[in-house]
Write an enzyme that holds these catalytic residues in place. Structure first.
Site, PDB file in Angstrom:
ATOM      1  N   ARG A 335       1.525   6.760   3.247  1.00 27.95           N
ATOM      2  CA  ARG A 335       2.228   6.627   1.963  1.00 27.95           C
ATOM      3  C   ARG A 335       3.292   7.706   1.800  1.00 27.95           C
ATOM      4  O   ARG A 335       4.360   7.457   1.220  1.00 27.95           O
ATOM      5  CB  ARG A 335       1.206   6.689   0.830  1.00 27.95           C
ATOM      6  CG  ARG A 335       1.771   6.355  -0.538  1.00 27.95           C
ATOM      7  CD  ARG A 335       0.675   6.256  -1.582  1.00 27.95           C
ATOM      8  NE  ARG A 335       1.213   5.971  -2.895  1.00 27.95           N
ATOM      9  CZ  ARG A 335       0.973   6.685  -4.002  1.00 27.95           C
ATOM     10  NH1 ARG A 335       0.163   7.747  -3.935  1.00 27.95           N
ATOM     11  NH2 ARG A 335       1.510   6.360  -5.152  1.00 27.95           N
ATOM     12  N   HIS A 339       7.166   6.938   0.727  1.00 27.05           N
ATOM     13  CA  HIS A 339       7.747   7.519  -0.486  1.00 27.05           C
ATOM     14  C   HIS A 339       8.868   8.497  -0.152  1.00 27.05           C
ATOM     15  O   HIS A 339       9.702   8.791  -1.017  1.00 27.05           O
ATOM     16  CB  HIS A 339       6.659   8.202  -1.318  1.00 27.05           C
ATOM     17  CG  HIS A 339       5.824   7.235  -2.103  1.00 27.05           C
ATOM     18  ND1 HIS A 339       5.519   7.410  -3.430  1.00 27.05           N
ATOM     19  CD2 HIS A 339       5.248   6.053  -1.748  1.00 27.05           C
ATOM     20  CE1 HIS A 339       4.775   6.389  -3.852  1.00 27.05           C
ATOM     21  NE2 HIS A 339       4.588   5.567  -2.848  1.00 27.05           N
ATOM     22  N   HIS A 468      -1.015  -1.655   2.310  1.00 27.23           N
ATOM     23  CA  HIS A 468      -2.062  -1.602   1.292  1.00 27.23           C
ATOM     24  C   HIS A 468      -3.366  -2.199   1.791  1.00 27.23           C
ATOM     25  O   HIS A 468      -4.265  -2.495   1.008  1.00 27.23           O
ATOM     26  CB  HIS A 468      -1.603  -2.291   0.007  1.00 27.23           C
ATOM     27  CG  HIS A 468      -0.641  -1.483  -0.795  1.00 27.23           C
ATOM     28  ND1 HIS A 468      -0.004  -1.958  -1.923  1.00 27.23           N
ATOM     29  CD2 HIS A 468      -0.180  -0.202  -0.628  1.00 27.23           C
ATOM     30  CE1 HIS A 468       0.781  -1.009  -2.406  1.00 27.23           C
ATOM     31  NE2 HIS A 468       0.694   0.058  -1.641  1.00 27.23           N
TER      32      HIS A 468
END
Length: 927
Positions: A335, A339, A468
């Site tokens: 992640r 990001h 995810h």
């Protein structure tokens, strides 16, 4: 600094096999004609690399020629010699070897032929097409202050150690009066000389360079050994005899106290240390590349193949280690990369802490990140490990990209070739993070728009959303979907499968904690697979922006979800392609951005001071972990196999081997002297017979086996000292402890020192003062003392070491050390009864005696340290060791990190390199 990855020592092995011999012959002839030419040739290489990179642009003629710059005009010389070398090379290998490579080789030969070190030169540079006179005018100047010089080195990816080591090239050569006359007569504009200049030298130089005299007259940079490459330059600085102001300020300026002075002192005392660091710095400088010549700023998978070849191995080891205690770690790291790339591009900006003084507003505080983005500590650990072995080389942005691929792979997902060569941004953008990062309630139109702005299409959107398939999400992200969808209180998103809705409502009740977490994939929450897409088909997507990919009737995303749900291989292939695309978003390359020293702060931060500590200066060993990559590439594999085999029959073996390395480095330095048998005829008094070793030091046989195996495949290549260092790391790792990049290139000593072993090795009854002293003499500090003592988390100790502590403490018969916990005292007395065998053994860590963990420190907190010198680390009230024991007892990760760093430092104690010592054929005997 581009295209470092293109360089290799053997690149001309087939196309120009006699290149080195040709260059060496021509340089030798030039030096016979004029010995001063050696200094001129190395200066050409330096002046080339600092302008446009090492591309031979300094050799180009023309209106913009760098030869005409302020720094070079009427002073740079040696061009004719380079022309002669080039002609000879062209005669043998036409159109093959670049002028840039010729300059690099000529510099190396010049140093070696005048008494300096030899090193392997990585080759494969291309020649630049243009010169850059304006940049050449900005070369480091003899009139600049130290901070300006350091900044110019840092601008090309070099550090403070490089400043001092490369300045040592002024140990030979000449300088014109114009470059130092101001020091003699009017240094500060007040009509007085430089106060740091030694008076006799000042008088002599005033004679050579009088006021109004010829500015082109020269004086030697080192009057002691003008044409010899040695460490006299640094001895001169200690005496105020540096010729140029830019030399003397390395020792005499105020800024030098916390940056360069300690290095000057160290190099003045140890020529071998100077030679080693000079070699490292020359290799680093030779890797500065012209971005135009380096694949036009494109990323490549082999970018660090020569400058930091073990970057992936180091990163994988630390992620594997961290993920053992945090199963969510791999999803967290993945992640972070996502990001990062969606804000400012893949530039590591997500890692920056907010720093208002530097104009940095941290992205960590953005709505989508605050309180939920995690995994920063493992990135810090990776950066620290890489800075220890490849300082200033690997960007934080690249660490994120590498770590993301490793994390996916470790969780069962695909692997891919990570393209590298990114540089780090100097700012963060909280506002863009808020607008650019996807949100849970985003519509499909908004999602598509947020991806398309980065040239990521619908397939990328669906494939990357598949990440995810592992990890967790905070209840705050989905609470409205469960309890207040579309502003209707009590209503939920009708696309959620009813039974799953009830499960989610139990996990995230209305009015409950918004920071509680639920699995993104309730089927296989910690595995990277295609269950995420199957969940969407069953309306069991946790986040609205996930479920919308399947529930939007007629959307092209629906067919992609179905394809990926049906075929995991197709998902994996598309995910890998999309990760490569995302990893290319707005990357910084070439000379853009910087290579951060600390991923949380930009270089030169006003909120963070970077003092050059003695440890930092010497932790870096440029020969590094790839020292045997060509000469004995399987050295670690062979050593590991033999240690694994031996440890099956002796569970204590790993602790024994670790202790051998420690007892070696503390006596004579890490030179393998502990392995030598006593041989009076050779003048060798074995350290094995020293009080601390006799009858207790063990594990020699497995070292013998490793040496024999290596001699069979790589005769005369791997030193016994390096075998000990490799074996220690393997032993700790096999026992469950940390891994680290073992720096290699040591050579073996030709003698042993029993007396030094008795005096230098720690003893059980040593006081804190004595312990600290025995470590500090090797430049090991209090943290090193506590971290390395933690190796007593496995292994045994003889009763003879602790019997006085149990039965005759401080000479009082029958009295024990009062710091021992009573129940534990009774246990130890049963195992080591008074008057019984002194060679019987007890576990150093009664909790987990054969595992490398942090139980040792927990034992100390409970007064269950076995050896007095262990317990004293915690029981000495007010000592700085107490807080370290507490820290390591609380966090095994912090202990592992400190231990690895301390092992690298210890492994660098008084090492022999280059031509020092020997490579023993038998570890027990000198050749």
């Amino acid at each position: 600094m581009r295209a470092r990855s293109q360089l290799s020592p053997g690149i001309y092995d087939k196309s120009c096999p006699y290149l080195v011999q040709i260059v060496r012959k021509q340089v030798n002839m030039a030096l016979k004609a004029e010995i001063r030419m050696a200094a001129s040739l190395i200066r050409l290489h330096f002046h080339d690399c600092f302008v446009n990179g090492c591309d031979a642009s300094v050799l180009l003629d023309g209106a913009d020629s760098e030869k005409l710059s302020i720094s070079n005009a009427n002073s740079a010389r040696g061009f004719e010699v380079v022309d002669t070398i080039k002609a000879a090379v062209e005669s043998a290998c036409p159109g093959v070897v670049s002028c840039a490579d010729i300059l690099t080789l000529a510099a190396r030969e010049s140093v070696y032929m005048t008494g300096g070190p030899m090193w392997r030169v990585a080759l494969g540079r291309k020649d630049g097409l243009v010169a850059n006179q304006s940049s050449a005018n900005n070369l480091p100047s003899p009139f600049e202050p130290l901070d300006a010089i350091i900044a110019k080195f840092q601008a090309v990816g070099l550090n403070v150690t490089d400043v001092v080591a490369l300045s040592g090239a002024h140990t030979f050569g000449q300088a014109k009066c114009d470059l130092f006359r101001n020091r003699l007569f009017n240094f500060t504009g007040q009509g007085s000389p430089d106060a740091t200049l030694e008076t006799t030298l000042l008088s002599d130089l005033r004679t050579v360079c009088p006021i109004g005299g010829n500015g082109n007259v020269t004086a030697p940079l080192d009057r002691n050994s003008t044409d010899v490459f040695d460490n006299n330059y640094f001895k001169n600085l200690l005496q105020g005899k540096g010729l140029l102001s830019s030399d003397q300020i390395l020792f005499s300026s105020d800024l030098a106290v916390n940056t360069t002075k300690r290095l000057v002192e160290a190099y003045s005392q140890s020529q071998s240390l100077f030679f080693r660091d000079f070699t490292c710095s020359m290799i680093r400088m030779g890797g500065i590349m012209n971005p135009i010549n380096g694949s036009s700023g494109e990323l490549t998978s082999d970018f660090y193949s020569t400058t930091c070849p073990n970057v992936t191995v180091i990163t994988r080891g630390l992620i594997e280690q961290a993920s053992r205690s945090d199963v969510r770690l791999t999803a967290k790291v993945m992640r972070l990369h996502f990001h990062d790339c969606f804000v400012n591009g893949c530039d590591g900006s997500v890692l920056l802490d907010a720093a208002p003084a530097d104009g940095v507003e941290g992205e960590k505080e953005a709505f989508q990140n605050a309180g939920s983005l995690d995994g920063f500590e493992v990135i810090d650990d990776i950066k620290t490990a890489l800075e220890n072995v490849c300082p200033g080389v690997v960007s934080c942005a690249d660490i994120l990209a590498i770590a993301a691929e490793i994390s996916v792979s470790l969780a069962g997902g695909p692997s891919w070739d990570v393209l590298l060569g990114r540089r780090d941004g100097r700012t963060a953008n909280r506002g863009e993070a808020v607008t650019a990062l996807p949100l849970g309630p985003d519509s499909l139109e908004i999602l598509t728009s947020k991806f398309s702005v980065h040239n990521l299409d619908t397939t990328d959107l669906v494939a990357l959303s598949g990440a995810h398939t592992f990890g967790r999400v905070q209840c705050g992200v989905i609470t409205n979907r469960l309890h207040n969808f579309s502003g209707d209180n009590g209503q939920s998103d009708p696309t959620i499968e009813p039974e799953f809705l009830q499960t989610l409502r139990r996990q995230c009740p209305q009015g409950g904690s918004l920071t509680a977490r639920v699995n993104l994939d309730d089927t296989s929450p910690d595995s990277f697979d295609n269950d995420y897409f199957k969940n969407l088909q069953n309306n069991r997507g946790v986040i609205e922006s996930d479920q919308i990919l399947f529930s939007s009737t007629g959307s092209p995303t629906v067919s992609l979800v179905n394809r990926f749900a049906e075929n995991q291989n197709e998902f994996f292939g598309n995910f890998a392609r999309s990760m490569i695309k995302m990893g290319n978003v707005k990357v910084l390359t070439g000379t853009e951005g910087e290579i951060r020293r600390d991923c949380r702060r930009k270089n030169g931060s006003k909120q963070y001071y970077y003092p050059l500590t003695f440890a930092l200066a010497f932790d870096v060993w440029c020969f590094g972990s790839d020292f045997y990559s060509e000469s004995c590439p399987n050295v670690t594999i062979i050593a590991r196999r033999l240690i694994q085999r031996a440890s099956r029959g002796d569970v204590r073996l790993t602790a024994k081997v670790m202790r051998l390395h420690f007892h070696d480095c503390f006596v004579n330095g890490c030179d393998g002297s502990v392995l030598l048998d006593a041989a009076p005829v050779d003048g060798v008094e074995g350290e094995k017979e020293a009080f601390q070793n006799a009858g207790s030091l063990d594990g020699f046989e497995v070292i013998d086996d490793i040496k024999t195996a290596l001699e069979n495949v790589c005769p005369g290549v791997v030193s016994c000292a390096d075998i000990l260092a490799i074996a220690a790391e393997i032993s700790v790792s096999l026992a469950g402890g940390p891994s680290w990049d073992v720096l290699l290139g040591r050579r073996d000593g030709r003698t042993a020192n029993r007396g030094d072993a008795v005096a230098a090795l720690p003893l059980g009854p040593d006081s804190m003062e004595i312990l600290t002293s025995k470590f500090s003499v090797h430049n090991l500090d209090t943290t090193d003392l506590v971290a390395l003592s933690g190796a007593h988390t496995f292994g045994r100790v003889q009763c003879g070491v602790i019997t006085n502590r149990l039965h005759n403490f401080t000479g009082s018969n029958g009295q024990s050390d009062p710091s021992i916990e009573p129940k534990f005292l009774r246990t130890l007395r049963r195992k080591c009864p008074q008057g019984r065998s002194l060679t019987a053994r007890v576990n150093l860590d009664p909790t987990s005696p054969d595992s490398f963990d942090n139980d040792y420190f927990k034992n100390l907190q409970n007064n269950r340290g076995v050896i007095e010198s262990d317990q004293i680390l915690f029981s000495s009230k007010g000592a700085p060791t107490v807080s370290l024991v507490n820290r390591f007892a609380k966090s095994q990760r912090k202990f592992y990190k400190a231990f690895a760093k301390s092992m690298i430092k210890m492994g660098n104690v008084r090492v022999l390199t280059g031509n020092d010592g020997e490579i023993r054929r038998d570890c027990r005997r000198v050749n």
